[in-house]
Design an enzyme around this catalytic site. Sequence first.
Site, PDB file in Angstrom:
ATOM      1  N   ARG A   4       0.856  -1.178   0.000  1.00  0.00           N
ATOM      2  CA  ARG A   4       0.000   0.000   0.000  1.00  0.00           C
ATOM      3  C   ARG A   4       0.896   1.234   0.000  1.00  0.00           C
ATOM      4  O   ARG A   4       2.018   1.207   0.520  1.00  0.00           O
ATOM      5  CB  ARG A   4      -0.911   0.054   1.255  1.00  0.00           C
ATOM      6  CG  ARG A   4      -2.089  -0.895   1.252  1.00  0.00           C
ATOM      7  CD  ARG A   4      -3.150  -0.463   0.250  1.00  0.00           C
ATOM      8  NE  ARG A   4      -4.385  -1.230   0.391  1.00  0.00           N
ATOM      9  CZ  ARG A   4      -4.623  -2.393  -0.198  1.00  0.00           C
ATOM     10  NH1 ARG A   4      -3.679  -2.946  -0.950  1.00  0.00           N
ATOM     11  NH2 ARG A   4      -5.777  -3.010  -0.036  1.00  0.00           N
ATOM     12  N   GLU A   9      -3.589   7.675  -5.176  1.00  0.00           N
ATOM     13  CA  GLU A   9      -4.105   6.877  -6.275  1.00  0.00           C
ATOM     14  C   GLU A   9      -5.499   7.369  -6.658  1.00  0.00           C
ATOM     15  O   GLU A   9      -6.306   7.656  -5.773  1.00  0.00           O
ATOM     16  CB  GLU A   9      -4.161   5.393  -5.884  1.00  0.00           C
ATOM     17  CG  GLU A   9      -2.788   4.774  -5.634  1.00  0.00           C
ATOM     18  CD  GLU A   9      -2.851   3.276  -5.341  1.00  0.00           C
ATOM     19  OE1 GLU A   9      -3.939   2.666  -5.525  1.00  0.00           O
ATOM     20  OE2 GLU A   9      -1.828   2.709  -4.923  1.00  0.00           O
ATOM     21  N   HIS A  15      -1.700  -0.354  -9.734  1.00  0.00           N
ATOM     22  CA  HIS A  15      -2.307  -1.162  -8.678  1.00  0.00           C
ATOM     23  C   HIS A  15      -2.991  -2.406  -9.247  1.00  0.00           C
ATOM     24  O   HIS A  15      -4.184  -2.644  -9.053  1.00  0.00           O
ATOM     25  CB  HIS A  15      -3.309  -0.327  -7.876  1.00  0.00           C
ATOM     26  CG  HIS A  15      -3.498  -0.832  -6.470  1.00  0.00           C
ATOM     27  ND1 HIS A  15      -3.638  -0.007  -5.387  1.00  0.00           N
ATOM     28  CD2 HIS A  15      -3.573  -2.097  -5.967  1.00  0.00           C
ATOM     29  CE1 HIS A  15      -3.808  -0.728  -4.283  1.00  0.00           C
ATOM     30  NE2 HIS A  15      -3.764  -2.006  -4.618  1.00  0.00           N
TER      31      HIS A  15
END
Length: 335
Positions: free
Chosen positions: A248, A277, A296
């Site tokens: 993360r 993001e 991602h």
Amino acid sequence: MTLTYLCTLPLPDAWFDELRSRMPEVDIHRMRPEDDPDADVLAQVDLLHTSEWLPHAADAPELKLVQLDTSGVDHVRGSSVWESGVAIATLGGIAPVPMAEYALMSILELAHRMPLIAGHRQARTWPSNSDRLAKLTPRSLPGATVGIVGYGRIGREISRLATAFGMQVLGVSRSGTRVVAGEKFDTGRQSIEGDLAELFPVERIDEVLRRSDYLVVVVPLTELTRGLIGQAQLDLLPPGACVVNIARGGIVDETALLERLRDGSLGGVALDVFDEEPLPSDSVWWTEPGALVTPHVAGLAPQYHAQTLDLVVENLTRLAENRPLLNEVDRAAGY
């Protein structure tokens, strides 16, 4: 016992048809996160299958389980559902294989100088023979050491693949032992018994960093892991080490990472997650030499629909039979 199931995910109709076929006694409902929920359904829902949308706990008094469509729970902490104590389960166990493959892909690409090669391709330049030899000769993987920060199901699968390439594996976890707490949904292939990694508790992470030619970060984001890999930690890595982050944003200090990449301390980085993001179009990471950047995607699972259905059916069954749930979150640990 008749259970009420509510899903906010855009799953295909065939997925729900199969769920009805396998669990005919379950009352199944669907909604979009942007829609106002049906108050009557919400008042009787037993299992909420969702990603980010959560009701206020008071509006779902019968809620027994939130089945998340994510492996992490950092976006759920602080919600009224989290505070209420309702059981929460994650999607963990569906992605160990693709995430481990992504990690090894990244290690291989960094070892084979693919960021530099991609730069030549973009510029349409063919390097001289001397540059090819000096700058594009790959690093040897056999005998190299990979440190895996966050050594659970995904870490063990990374270890299995890295070992096949002749790499030495160091794993970091809270306890530094091969213990799997609670019942977990697992589609990985690496058993604890077959694991050859040398394990360390997080208090000894510095020892791992000093030995890691490749550092793979796959630890959950919690208050304890936020900022875990900062400038001081990056400075412990051997010269030319590479960093792969598939965990993360917020765990690795992106500013320090960029500085160490640019000053040559690091040999390359692969980033699938970021502090912000979606990654802004003006982010330096898009064009940074020495960096592999992906949006991602490391955890996307080819068999996602079938595996998710198996997990939901199992937890609905366990809920009806009042048995321990799969992938239930340990609130004290934060994941």
